[in-house]
Design a protein around this motif. Structure first.
Motif, mmCIF file in Angstrom:
data_model
loop_
_atom_site.group_PDB
_atom_site.id
_atom_site.type_symbol
_atom_site.label_atom_id
_atom_site.label_comp_id
_atom_site.label_asym_id
_atom_site.label_seq_id
_atom_site.Cartn_x
_atom_site.Cartn_y
_atom_site.Cartn_z
ATOM 1 N N LEU A 275 -79.387 -5.409 -13.653
ATOM 2 C CA LEU A 275 -80.648 -4.700 -13.474
ATOM 3 C C LEU A 275 -80.872 -3.673 -14.582
ATOM 4 O O LEU A 275 -81.987 -3.533 -15.115
ATOM 5 N N ILE A 276 -79.821 -2.950 -14.917
ATOM 6 C CA ILE A 276 -79.934 -1.944 -15.978
ATOM 7 C C ILE A 276 -80.255 -2.613 -17.314
ATOM 8 O O ILE A 276 -81.092 -2.143 -18.091
ATOM 9 N N GLU A 277 -79.583 -3.754 -17.586
ATOM 10 C CA GLU A 277 -79.827 -4.452 -18.851
ATOM 11 C C GLU A 277 -81.254 -4.996 -18.910
ATOM 12 O O GLU A 277 -81.898 -4.964 -19.968
ATOM 13 N N GLU A 278 -81.747 -5.509 -17.796
ATOM 14 C CA GLU A 278 -83.117 -6.029 -17.760
ATOM 15 C C GLU A 278 -84.128 -4.908 -18.009
ATOM 16 O O GLU A 278 -85.101 -5.073 -18.774
ATOM 17 N N ALA B 43 -88.764 -3.899 -25.447
ATOM 18 C CA ALA B 43 -89.907 -4.743 -25.774
ATOM 19 C C ALA B 43 -91.198 -3.924 -25.828
ATOM 20 O O ALA B 43 -92.039 -4.103 -26.716
ATOM 21 N N SER B 44 -91.336 -3.009 -24.876
ATOM 22 C CA SER B 44 -92.537 -2.159 -24.885
ATOM 23 C C SER B 44 -92.566 -1.254 -26.105
ATOM 24 O O SER B 44 -93.628 -1.019 -26.707
#
Length: 436
Positions: A170-173, A180-181
């Motif tokens: 979850l942290i990596e995602e 990306a933003s």
């Protein structure tokens, strides 16, 4: 084999001992049946006595090799094999409404005493107030073996590791989405940037990395070079271990004023043999090894792989893909030089001044001063000119008033002095009288 009956009883008589030896020989020859233990298993008569004889602390007086076999007793860790473990923090039923005799005076639990209570000590315990009674704890009697008591992974639930992995994913995602933003935002803001800046950004994006997930890994690199450009959070440790057959660095030169040896890092950076050419020595200090050959290029490629990994390019790995990393680094250098030359040409074409980049010969810029000092006889005694190499023998010494050396003249198969043309070596020079 010496039968176990030979030492099961006391001292044997001579006749009994002889009978026992004959029986052992017959068993080894196969003429007599083999001895059988208490379980009905035949005992090999060729087993030596030091193996078949049970030690005094395990001798049961029975024939057999049970002391050589693993104990077949029931394993006491059956509860662990079934997945049972201490129910830490679990309670049994609801809490009591009034104090019970023998319960903890602090919290009112029957499972432990007051001195073993882990609750916060109250000003007035449950014995006197009768309030805030705690439920009884689950007490289990699990008998563990010696190894089970010392097993650090006993009671560990593998499902906990899966939860940890899920949290990291979850942290990596979230980190990827944030990166990306940020890239989208930078691309939107940098739309009107110069062409050169766009090219530089393209190169960095091609060989880049995203996050600092590898900041906590130890990086074993040398001192100096491009390592100063690394992130301050990264760790730089030097493992300078030597083979035991090699000479220790602090024994290279025992002079206390020679190269400094650091016992903490086991490094000697300077040359311990001062005054000698480093290329001719077996060891010339750590700096010579670190800054010679391809060491600098290897260090630069390693730094390039780290920086590329921090910007998102995971294909550049110095240990896993050394060839690919070297090709990427050469391509990066080529593109960087091309971009540098294009910027230089753009500036020159706009402002001019290319003629000032051509430097005059170095001989025209440096000051030259040749100072040479000679003696009365014309020998060089000082200055910039290098004196001729001299041997250990005396040179330019002319004894007996001669102005030349013996052997400078040859006549009729004999050597002599050319100044006076005399053949004896101990002859006095008479060149002056001959001239007169």
């Amino acid at each position: 084999m010496s039968s176990s009956t030979s030492y099961g009883s006391g001292k044997l008589s001579r006749e009994d001992y002889k009978k026992q030896k004959d029986l052992e020989a017959a068993r080894k020859a196969g003429t007599a049946p083999a001895e059988v233990d208490e379980e009905g298993n035949a005992i090999n008569p060729h087993i030596p006595e030091f193996m078949s004889k049970a030690p005094w602390y395990m001798d049961t007086g029975k024939v057999g090799l049970q002391h050589q076999r693993k104990d077949k007793k029931d394993n006491s860790d059956t509860s662990l094999q079934k997945g049972e473990w201490y129910a830490r923090g679990s309670r049994v039923g609801a809490a009591a409404t009034k104090f019970r005799k023998g319960a903890c005076e602090n919290c009112g639990v029957l499972s432990h005493k007051t001195k073993d209570c882990m609750e916060r000590p109250r000003k007035k315990g449950a014995k006197w107030t009768g309030k805030d009674m705690k439920a009884d704890e689950v007490v289990q009697d699990i008998s563990l073996s010696y190894d089970a008591k010392r097993d650090r992974w006993n009671g560990y639930d593998p499902a906990e590791h899966q939860k940890l992995m899920a949290d990291w994913e979850l942290i990596e995602e979230a980190r990827r989405k944030r990166k990306a933003s940020e890239l989208d935002k930078d691309a939107a803001e940098g739309g009107s940037a110069a062409v050169g800046g766009a090219k530089a950004g393209g190169i960095e994006a091609e060989f880049a990395s995203s996050d600092e997930e590898n900041d906590d890994e130890d990086r074993y690199i040398g001192q100096g070079g491009d390592e100063e450009k690394l992130n301050a959070k990264s760790k730089s440790t030097v493992r300078n271990l030597r083979i035991r057959e090699d000479t220790a660095k602090y024994l290279r030169n025992l002079d206390p004023d020679s190269a400094y040896y650091d016992p903490k890092t086991r490094s000697m950076r300077e040359n311990p043999y001062s005054g000698k050419e480093a290329a001719q020595l077996a060891y010339a200090g750590d700096n010579f090894i670190r800054y010679s050959g391809e060491a600098l290029d290897v260090a630069k490629r390693e730094v390039f792989a780290w920086e590329a990994g921090e910007r998102g390019n995971n294909s550049a790995h110095f240990q896993a893909n050394p060839t690919q990393t070297a090709l990427m680094y050469s391509e990066f250098k080529q593109k960087k030089d091309t971009l540098k030359d294009s910027r230089k040409q753009a500036v020159l074409s706009k402002y001019g001044g290319e003629e000032h980049l051509q430097a005059p010969p170095r001989e025209l810029l440096q000051q030259v001063e040749h100072y040479v000092e000679y003696s009365r006889t014309g020998q060089v005694i000082g200055g910039a000119e290098k004196a001729a190499v001299r041997t250990k023998f005396k040179e330019d010494v002319f004894p007996l008033n001669h102005s030349s050396v013996y052997g400078s003249w040859w006549s009729d198969g004999k050597w002599g002095y050319i100044c006076c043309r005399q053949l004896p070596r101990n002859a006095y020079c008479t060149a002056g009288s001959l001239d007169k």
